[in-house]
Design an enzyme around this catalytic site. Structure first.
Site, mmCIF file in Angstrom:
data_model
loop_
_atom_site.group_PDB
_atom_site.id
_atom_site.type_symbol
_atom_site.label_atom_id
_atom_site.label_comp_id
_atom_site.label_asym_id
_atom_site.label_seq_id
_atom_site.Cartn_x
_atom_site.Cartn_y
_atom_site.Cartn_z
ATOM 1 N N LYS A 1 -0.113 -1.614 10.989
ATOM 2 C CA LYS A 1 -1.521 -1.465 10.595
ATOM 3 C C LYS A 1 -2.397 -1.115 11.780
ATOM 4 O O LYS A 1 -3.405 -0.437 11.628
ATOM 5 C CB LYS A 1 -2.011 -2.737 9.909
ATOM 6 C CG LYS A 1 -1.381 -2.890 8.532
ATOM 7 C CD LYS A 1 -2.263 -3.671 7.593
ATOM 8 C CE LYS A 1 -1.698 -3.598 6.174
ATOM 9 N NZ LYS A 1 -1.670 -4.890 5.529
ATOM 10 N N LYS B 1 9.931 5.586 -2.790
ATOM 11 C CA LYS B 1 9.406 4.498 -3.611
ATOM 12 C C LYS B 1 8.100 4.922 -4.288
ATOM 13 O O LYS B 1 7.326 5.673 -3.702
ATOM 14 C CB LYS B 1 9.088 3.334 -2.652
ATOM 15 C CG LYS B 1 9.492 1.988 -3.140
ATOM 16 C CD LYS B 1 9.359 0.980 -2.027
ATOM 17 C CE LYS B 1 8.061 0.226 -2.113
ATOM 18 N NZ LYS B 1 7.961 -0.882 -1.169
ATOM 19 N N LYS C 1 0.882 4.178 -4.438
ATOM 20 C CA LYS C 1 -0.268 4.189 -5.335
ATOM 21 C C LYS C 1 -1.067 5.482 -5.442
ATOM 22 O O LYS C 1 -2.211 5.459 -5.818
ATOM 23 C CB LYS C 1 -1.215 3.069 -4.917
ATOM 24 C CG LYS C 1 -0.582 1.703 -5.046
ATOM 25 C CD LYS C 1 -1.513 0.605 -4.606
ATOM 26 C CE LYS C 1 -0.739 -0.692 -4.483
ATOM 27 N NZ LYS C 1 -1.531 -1.826 -4.083
#
Ligand code: TRP
Length: 327
Positions: free
Chosen positions: A117, A198, A201
């Site tokens: 991050k 995978k 979103k």
């Protein structure tokens, strides 16, 4: 509370939109754990953790309500589980501070999620992001759980939590259990547009829980099924995988037969799957709409959950304060 029950704690960040990969991979398992009468589950929306990466107030507020409505509509039952907001239970941040004082910087620097991050938000590497794992350890240990169902990406944070528990117990006497990971069955739903990856979103590659039947049909119609190396393509496998979860037993038998005969028509499979998925979430969509139309009741239900959580959390915090010498 019945002491023989196994305590389960898990949390989720209120960010983005949930898709059927999140549902099969995690949240359906939360529901299964809740419905086992031997378990007592604490499920929280970790709104304080949401502040560690860039956010906008309006969107954050909306996301928190949206997540709350989503979970209640999916079947989190406030009479069975304690469902609440992290920021409502002030004990979480107090314990996080205490844990910060027991955690060497080096241990936090090693966390892969922190490293990832930080790379993504190089302009905003804040102290909250750095201390994220001690707040998570507080979310967990305040409830002295047996199990913490989390995905693979969170096992390092859970390990840090177990270390903290052990360190604290050694110094101040047995206080915390060392909660085990209840490894979520890793059910990997793949992206519709690139089935080697995978589902995540963005865009048309994900089927969102909120998608209307028309959207579901549209996205599935476009789903990639082409094969690159002969045999069953990853796209075909992904659709069949979804069919085993959302189709009827007869659908599964029928399409496996078609596969075996070599007569499988993707258009037919996609059509059936779209209908089944749309039907599966029909009640959810209705219920969520209804919940969101009465935000006061939603807030009331979260408030009630937080009161129940606080009863347990405040007891644990008191015990900790006494042990470490705070008044
Ligand atoms: N860090 C977790 C995640 O990103 C969310 C989380 C916060 C959590 N507190 C928790 C998970 C406590 C389990 C228990 O998924």
């Amino acid at each position: 509370m019945n002491n023989k029950k196994q305590i389960i704690v898990s949390g989720t960040r209120p960010s983005g939109k949930l898709h059927i990969g999140n549902y099969l991979g995690a949240f359906r398992q939360w529901l299964e754990l809740q419905d086992d009468p031997d378990n007592k589950c604490f499920y929280l929306i970790v709104d304080l953790h949401a502040l560690t990466t860039p956010f906008e107030s309006k969107i954050l507020r909306h996301s928190i309500l949206d997540f709350a409505a989503t979970f209640l509509a999916l079947g989190i039952d406030p009479n069975k589980s304690v469902f609440f907001l992290q920021s409502h239970v002030l004990e979480h941040s107090t314990l996080a501070w205490i844990f910060n004082c027991f955690t060497p910087m080096g241990e936090l620097e090693r966390m892969t999620e922190f490293k990832d991050k930080s790379k993504l938000n190089a302009a905003n590497i804040n102290a909250g992001l750095f201390c994220y794992p001690t707040l998570m350890a507080s979310d967990i240990l305040l409830y002295k759980p047996t199990f913490v169902p989390v995905g693979e990406d969170q096992t390092q944070h859970l390990e840090l939590t177990r270390n903290l528990a052990r360190k604290f117990n050694n110094k101040f006497g047995k206080t915390f259990p060392e909660p085990k990971n209840y490894a979520l069955k890793s059910l990997r739903v793949k992206s519709l547009s690139d089935p080697t990856k995978k589902m995540s979103k963005t865009g048309d590659e994900a089927l969102l829980l909120d998608d209307s039947p028309t959207e579901i049909h549209r996205k599935l119609k476009k789903a990639v099924t082409a094969t690159t190396s002969g045999g069953k393509s990853p796209g075909e496998e992904n659709l069949m995988f979804l069919l085993t979860h959302f189709g009827t037993p007869a659908d599964v038998v029928y399409f496996i037969e078609e596969q075996n005969k070599g007569t499988l028509k993707f258009s037919e499979l996609k059509e059936t799957l779209a209908k089944r998925i749309a039907d599966y979430f029909a009640e959810f969509r209705e219920k969520k709409k209804e919940l969101l139309s009465r935000p006061e009741e939603l807030a009331e239900s979260l408030g009630e959950g937080s009161r129940k959580a606080r009863e347990v959390a405040s007891r644990t915090l008191l015990e900790i304060k006494e042990k470490i010498g705070l008044l």
